[in-house]
Design a protein around this motif. Structure first.
Motif, PDB file in Angstrom:
ATOM      1  N   VAL A  21       0.837  -1.202   0.000  1.00 23.31           N
ATOM      2  CA  VAL A  21       0.000   0.000   0.000  1.00 23.31           C
ATOM      3  C   VAL A  21       0.870   1.248   0.000  1.00 23.31           C
ATOM      4  CG1 VAL A  21      -1.775   1.290   1.241  1.00 23.31           C
ATOM      5  CG2 VAL A  21      -1.865  -1.213   1.201  1.00 23.31           C
ATOM      6  N   ALA A  22       1.873   1.283   0.892  1.00 25.90           N
ATOM      7  CA  ALA A  22       2.717   2.477   1.011  1.00 25.90           C
ATOM      8  C   ALA A  22       3.533   2.716  -0.255  1.00 25.90           C
ATOM      9  CB  ALA A  22       3.635   2.336   2.221  1.00 25.90           C
ATOM     10  N   GLN A  23       4.099   1.655  -0.817  1.00 25.92           N
ATOM     11  CA  GLN A  23       4.989   1.841  -1.963  1.00 25.92           C
ATOM     12  C   GLN A  23       4.239   2.097  -3.267  1.00 25.92           C
ATOM     13  OE1 GLN A  23       7.741  -1.488  -1.749  1.00 25.92           O
ATOM     14  NE2 GLN A  23       9.021  -0.406  -0.260  1.00 25.92           N
ATOM     15  N   ARG A  24       2.941   1.845  -3.274  1.00 25.17           N
ATOM     16  CA  ARG A  24       2.154   2.303  -4.424  1.00 25.17           C
ATOM     17  C   ARG A  24       2.091   3.827  -4.439  1.00 25.17           C
ATOM     18  NH1 ARG A  24      -2.286  -1.408  -2.887  1.00 25.17           N
ATOM     19  NH2 ARG A  24      -1.712  -3.439  -3.704  1.00 25.17           N
ATOM     20  N   ARG A  25       2.062   4.421  -3.243  1.00 27.25           N
ATOM     21  CA  ARG A  25       2.006   5.887  -3.152  1.00 27.25           C
ATOM     22  C   ARG A  25       3.400   6.493  -3.291  1.00 27.25           C
ATOM     23  NH1 ARG A  25      -3.537   5.394  -3.293  1.00 27.25           N
ATOM     24  NH2 ARG A  25      -3.983   7.477  -2.508  1.00 27.25           N
ATOM     25  N   ASP A  26       4.396   5.818  -2.720  1.00 27.17           N
ATOM     26  CA  ASP A  26       5.774   6.292  -2.815  1.00 27.17           C
ATOM     27  C   ASP A  26       6.691   5.068  -2.810  1.00 27.17           C
ATOM     28  OD1 ASP A  26       8.369   7.228  -2.483  1.00 27.17           O
ATOM     29  OD2 ASP A  26       7.761   8.880  -1.200  1.00 27.17           O
TER      30      ASP A  26
END
Length: 271
Positions: free
Chosen positions: A93-98
């Motif tokens: 989830v986090a690495q989709r955003r950054d």
């Protein structure tokens, strides 16, 4: 690299139910044993709100991570009580955003350790790590987490459906504080926790059935709204405060359950 305790992997005990494997059974996974399936089925029969709550809990994790990346600028996550990998883990989830986000997972279940490779597949430019440790061992967790996370910058401490496994005798509020105290200003605390004051009789019976089949060190304790809110002492609670799972900043895709969901959740910012 993931950390293993001295002496290698702790043996897997398939004769008693374990939280990560029971949770996996509620999610429809296959990484569990008959004793876990029995505990999951009996607890869900006593409290029909469990399975929708587990799914809503997973959705809350995703929404909270997205909010922290998008609106609070958080790029580091310490996720304790990781559980067996499922769809939309914290790093995904986090690495989709950054893609540069950095995540350290912590769990004490050897079954989770066996699946740790799935948790260590980071986006290029980011990082993930896995530590096998108990939530109560703050020194070990923080020492190992510092290899991946920069503690001079804000960190999100994720305690998703895990604090119920810390009995009152071990002071779960002090356990939480020991971790949060080491994080810098601007860090965030994310918690979800089974409720003792929503569908109270059903929750109590489901917990009794689970605890009868669980390892003596893995019993669960639901807690009321006031005691869950206490975990956020010393932080600034983000709106809407400590609420039921689907009430925390729902988006258009948030499923609405017809009945009450017996879990509280919230997010707080460390000043």
């Amino acid at each position: 690299m993931s950390e293993r305790p001295a002496g290698g992997m702790t043996p897997i005990n398939s004769s008693v139910a374990h939280p990560a494997r029971v949770y996996n059974a509620w999610l429809g996974g296959k990484d569990n044993y008959p004793v876990d399936q029995e505990a999951a089925e009996l607890a869900a029969a006593a409290n029909p709100g469990i399975i929708p709550a587990v799914r809503a809990n997973r959705a809350f994790l995703g929404r909270s991570v997205r909010e922290l990346v998008d609106k609070a600028g958080i790029r580091q996550f310490l996720d304790i009580g990781t559980g067996i990998p499922a769809a939309d883990n914290t790093h995904e989830v986090a690495q989709r955003r950054d893609p540069g986000a950095r995540i350290v997972y912590v769990d004490n279940d050897p079954v989770v350790l066996a699946h740790a490779e799935a948790l260590l597949v980071s986006a290029p430019g980011g990082a993930t790590d896995y530590v096998q440790a108990d939530l109560r061992d703050a020194d070990a967790i923080l020492t190992r987490a510092r290899r991946t996370l920069d503690f001079s910058r804000p960190v999100a401490l994720m305690l998703i459906a895990v604090l119920q496994y810390i009995p009152d005798a071990d002071d779960p509020h002090a356990v939480t504080r020991a971790l949060l105290d080491e994080l810098p200003s601007g860090s965030h605390l994310v918690i979800s926790h089974p409720a003792a004051d929503i569908a109270a009789e059903q929750v109590a019976e489901s917990m009794r059935l689970y605890n009868e089949r669980a390892d003596e060190h893995a019993g669960a304790t639901p807690r009321p709204h006031e005691r869950v809110t206490r975990f956020f002492e010393g932080t600034e609670l983000l709106e809407p405060g400590v609420v039921q799972l689907t009430e925390w900043r729902p988006d258009a895709g948030t499923a609405v359950h017809a009945g009450p969901l017996p879990m509280w959740c919230g997010v707080g910012r460390k000043p």
